[in-house]
Design a protein around this motif. Sequence first.
Motif, PDB file in Angstrom:
ATOM      1  N   TYR A  81       6.868 -12.368  -5.987  1.00 35.18           N
ATOM      2  CA  TYR A  81       6.038 -11.164  -5.998  1.00 35.18           C
ATOM      3  C   TYR A  81       6.770 -10.015  -6.689  1.00 35.18           C
ATOM      4  O   TYR A  81       6.216  -9.310  -7.547  1.00 35.18           O
ATOM      5  CB  TYR A  81       5.725 -10.713  -4.567  1.00 35.18           C
ATOM      6  CG  TYR A  81       4.607 -11.452  -3.871  1.00 35.18           C
ATOM      7  CD1 TYR A  81       3.500 -11.928  -4.553  1.00 35.18           C
ATOM      8  CD2 TYR A  81       4.654 -11.626  -2.486  1.00 35.18           C
ATOM      9  CE1 TYR A  81       2.487 -12.584  -3.885  1.00 35.18           C
ATOM     10  CE2 TYR A  81       3.635 -12.287  -1.813  1.00 35.18           C
ATOM     11  CZ  TYR A  81       2.555 -12.761  -2.524  1.00 35.18           C
ATOM     12  OH  TYR A  81       1.542 -13.410  -1.855  1.00 35.18           O
ATOM     13  N   TRP A 101      -0.995 -11.686 -10.566  1.00 38.40           N
ATOM     14  CA  TRP A 101      -0.792 -12.111  -9.189  1.00 38.40           C
ATOM     15  C   TRP A 101      -1.727 -13.254  -8.821  1.00 38.40           C
ATOM     16  O   TRP A 101      -1.309 -14.255  -8.233  1.00 38.40           O
ATOM     17  CB  TRP A 101      -1.003 -10.933  -8.240  1.00 38.40           C
ATOM     18  CG  TRP A 101      -0.839 -11.288  -6.806  1.00 38.40           C
ATOM     19  CD1 TRP A 101       0.333 -11.573  -6.147  1.00 38.40           C
ATOM     20  CD2 TRP A 101      -1.875 -11.441  -5.833  1.00 38.40           C
ATOM     21  NE1 TRP A 101       0.082 -11.875  -4.831  1.00 38.40           N
ATOM     22  CE2 TRP A 101      -1.256 -11.802  -4.609  1.00 38.40           C
ATOM     23  CE3 TRP A 101      -3.262 -11.289  -5.880  1.00 38.40           C
ATOM     24  CZ2 TRP A 101      -1.990 -12.019  -3.451  1.00 38.40           C
ATOM     25  CZ3 TRP A 101      -3.990 -11.509  -4.716  1.00 38.40           C
ATOM     26  CH2 TRP A 101      -3.360 -11.862  -3.527  1.00 38.40           C
ATOM     27  N   TYR A 136       7.332  -6.747   2.616  1.00 42.50           N
ATOM     28  CA  TYR A 136       6.032  -6.143   2.320  1.00 42.50           C
ATOM     29  C   TYR A 136       6.185  -4.659   2.005  1.00 42.50           C
ATOM     30  O   TYR A 136       5.464  -4.115   1.154  1.00 42.50           O
ATOM     31  CB  TYR A 136       5.076  -6.313   3.503  1.00 42.50           C
ATOM     32  CG  TYR A 136       3.994  -7.331   3.250  1.00 42.50           C
ATOM     33  CD1 TYR A 136       2.871  -7.018   2.497  1.00 42.50           C
ATOM     34  CD2 TYR A 136       4.090  -8.623   3.761  1.00 42.50           C
ATOM     35  CE1 TYR A 136       1.885  -7.948   2.252  1.00 42.50           C
ATOM     36  CE2 TYR A 136       3.111  -9.570   3.528  1.00 42.50           C
ATOM     37  CZ  TYR A 136       2.006  -9.222   2.772  1.00 42.50           C
ATOM     38  OH  TYR A 136       1.043 -10.157   2.530  1.00 42.50           O
ATOM     39  N   TYR A 139       7.150  -4.438  -1.499  1.00 44.50           N
ATOM     40  CA  TYR A 139       5.985  -4.771  -2.319  1.00 44.50           C
ATOM     41  C   TYR A 139       5.059  -3.562  -2.452  1.00 44.50           C
ATOM     42  O   TYR A 139       4.630  -3.199  -3.552  1.00 44.50           O
ATOM     43  CB  TYR A 139       5.252  -5.946  -1.680  1.00 44.50           C
ATOM     44  CG  TYR A 139       3.968  -6.360  -2.347  1.00 44.50           C
ATOM     45  CD1 TYR A 139       3.966  -7.111  -3.505  1.00 44.50           C
ATOM     46  CD2 TYR A 139       2.741  -6.008  -1.788  1.00 44.50           C
ATOM     47  CE1 TYR A 139       2.785  -7.497  -4.117  1.00 44.50           C
ATOM     48  CE2 TYR A 139       1.546  -6.396  -2.383  1.00 44.50           C
ATOM     49  CZ  TYR A 139       1.580  -7.142  -3.553  1.00 44.50           C
ATOM     50  OH  TYR A 139       0.405  -7.513  -4.151  1.00 44.50           O
ATOM     51  N   ARG A 140       4.760  -2.898  -1.337  1.00 45.34           N
ATOM     52  CA  ARG A 140       3.871  -1.740  -1.363  1.00 45.34           C
ATOM     53  C   ARG A 140       4.512  -0.562  -2.098  1.00 45.34           C
ATOM     54  O   ARG A 140       3.831   0.208  -2.773  1.00 45.34           O
ATOM     55  CB  ARG A 140       3.487  -1.329   0.061  1.00 45.34           C
ATOM     56  CG  ARG A 140       2.575  -2.317   0.766  1.00 45.34           C
ATOM     57  CD  ARG A 140       1.959  -1.688   2.023  1.00 45.34           C
ATOM     58  NE  ARG A 140       2.987  -1.221   2.931  1.00 45.34           N
ATOM     59  CZ  ARG A 140       3.552  -1.976   3.867  1.00 45.34           C
ATOM     60  NH1 ARG A 140       3.208  -3.244   3.999  1.00 45.34           N
ATOM     61  NH2 ARG A 140       4.461  -1.467   4.679  1.00 45.34           N
ATOM     62  N   HIS A 143       4.137  -1.264  -5.775  1.00 46.97           N
ATOM     63  CA  HIS A 143       2.710  -1.166  -6.090  1.00 46.97           C
ATOM     64  C   HIS A 143       2.266   0.299  -6.104  1.00 46.97           C
ATOM     65  O   HIS A 143       1.484   0.720  -6.964  1.00 46.97           O
ATOM     66  CB  HIS A 143       1.905  -1.947  -5.048  1.00 46.97           C
ATOM     67  CG  HIS A 143       0.690  -2.602  -5.601  1.00 46.97           C
ATOM     68  ND1 HIS A 143      -0.052  -3.522  -4.913  1.00 46.97           N
ATOM     69  CD2 HIS A 143       0.066  -2.466  -6.797  1.00 46.97           C
ATOM     70  CE1 HIS A 143      -1.073  -3.921  -5.637  1.00 46.97           C
ATOM     71  NE2 HIS A 143      -1.028  -3.288  -6.783  1.00 46.97           N
ATOM     72  N   ALA A 166      -2.490   1.466  -2.423  1.00 49.07           N
ATOM     73  CA  ALA A 166      -1.638   0.276  -2.404  1.00 49.07           C
ATOM     74  C   ALA A 166      -1.872  -0.528  -1.134  1.00 49.07           C
ATOM     75  O   ALA A 166      -1.933  -1.769  -1.162  1.00 49.07           O
ATOM     76  CB  ALA A 166      -0.173   0.672  -2.521  1.00 49.07           C
ATOM     77  N   ASP A 167      -2.007   0.172  -0.001  1.00 52.01           N
ATOM     78  CA  ASP A 167      -2.283  -0.513   1.263  1.00 52.01           C
ATOM     79  C   ASP A 167      -3.626  -1.230   1.215  1.00 52.01           C
ATOM     80  O   ASP A 167      -3.760  -2.366   1.690  1.00 52.01           O
ATOM     81  CB  ASP A 167      -2.296   0.502   2.412  1.00 52.01           C
ATOM     82  CG  ASP A 167      -1.123   0.303   3.361  1.00 52.01           C
ATOM     83  OD1 ASP A 167      -0.586  -0.821   3.405  1.00 52.01           O
ATOM     84  OD2 ASP A 167      -0.740   1.262   4.048  1.00 52.01           O
ATOM     85  N   SER A 170      -3.405  -4.288  -1.080  1.00 49.50           N
ATOM     86  CA  SER A 170      -2.619  -5.334  -0.422  1.00 49.50           C
ATOM     87  C   SER A 170      -3.447  -6.030   0.657  1.00 49.50           C
ATOM     88  O   SER A 170      -3.409  -7.256   0.800  1.00 49.50           O
ATOM     89  CB  SER A 170      -1.357  -4.740   0.203  1.00 49.50           C
ATOM     90  OG  SER A 170      -0.485  -4.242  -0.780  1.00 49.50           O
ATOM     91  N   ASP A 174      -4.436  -9.906   0.792  1.00 53.44           N
ATOM     92  CA  ASP A 174      -4.085 -10.716   1.959  1.00 53.44           C
ATOM     93  C   ASP A 174      -5.326 -11.372   2.558  1.00 53.44           C
ATOM     94  O   ASP A 174      -5.272 -12.521   3.021  1.00 53.44           O
ATOM     95  CB  ASP A 174      -3.406  -9.848   3.020  1.00 53.44           C
ATOM     96  CG  ASP A 174      -2.009  -9.425   2.615  1.00 53.44           C
ATOM     97  OD1 ASP A 174      -1.439 -10.050   1.700  1.00 53.44           O
ATOM     98  OD2 ASP A 174      -1.492  -8.463   3.212  1.00 53.44           O
TER      99      ASP A 174
END
Length: 216
Positions: A81, A101, A136, A139-140, A143, A166-167, A170, A174
């Motif tokens: 990722y 992705w 995570y 990652y956020r 992003h 971003a949240d 994501s 998910d």
Amino acid sequence: MSGDAGTEQVVRRGRPTGDHEAKRAELLKAAASVIAREGYANASLRKVAQRAGCTTGAVTYYFANKEELVTALAESRFDTYDALLEAGLDRTDIKASFERWLALTTGDDEFWPVMSQLLAHARYEPAFAALIERRYARYREVHTSILAAGQAQGTIRDDIPADLLADQLSAMGDGWMMMFPFEPERFTPSRVQALIDAAITLISPTPGNTSRTSGS
């Protein structure tokens, strides 16, 4: 961690011959295959060894127990990722990022089933949950920086903070990941593209929107 007969903890054996990193990667691939087909609870070092065509002792040279093996597998997935996101840091094309992705995840039949199993497992293992939370967060963070750059250029809506976007993105990803193993027919190439287009529409500037950053 429970294995085939109680706790699956084995003393490491002598050093195997061959490329260390290549062998680790081979075992992680075997572990992913076992988890994808049989689920986390039914995965064991013995089954991973069988899948990789080696002995359990060879597996325990690289990974002392199932927990260490699964942790390394999760880290490797998040490394992928991170590499994907880092490759897009010099660009603000969030659609291209989404496409890369989804190409990664849909190009591997085991990717989503394995990640969904790992995320579900993390709920019951505090140490593993901490790993997932840390990776995570990274990652956020990346992003968010890509989205913020898009906001500055006017290609991403700026009436919602970049970290919230971003949240949201994501969470959407998910959700797709969790449902893919159960409803793969929903994720045909054409529908995946439609999902990406819809997500981009949701984060694109709306006509007549007053820019929060420009102060107009």
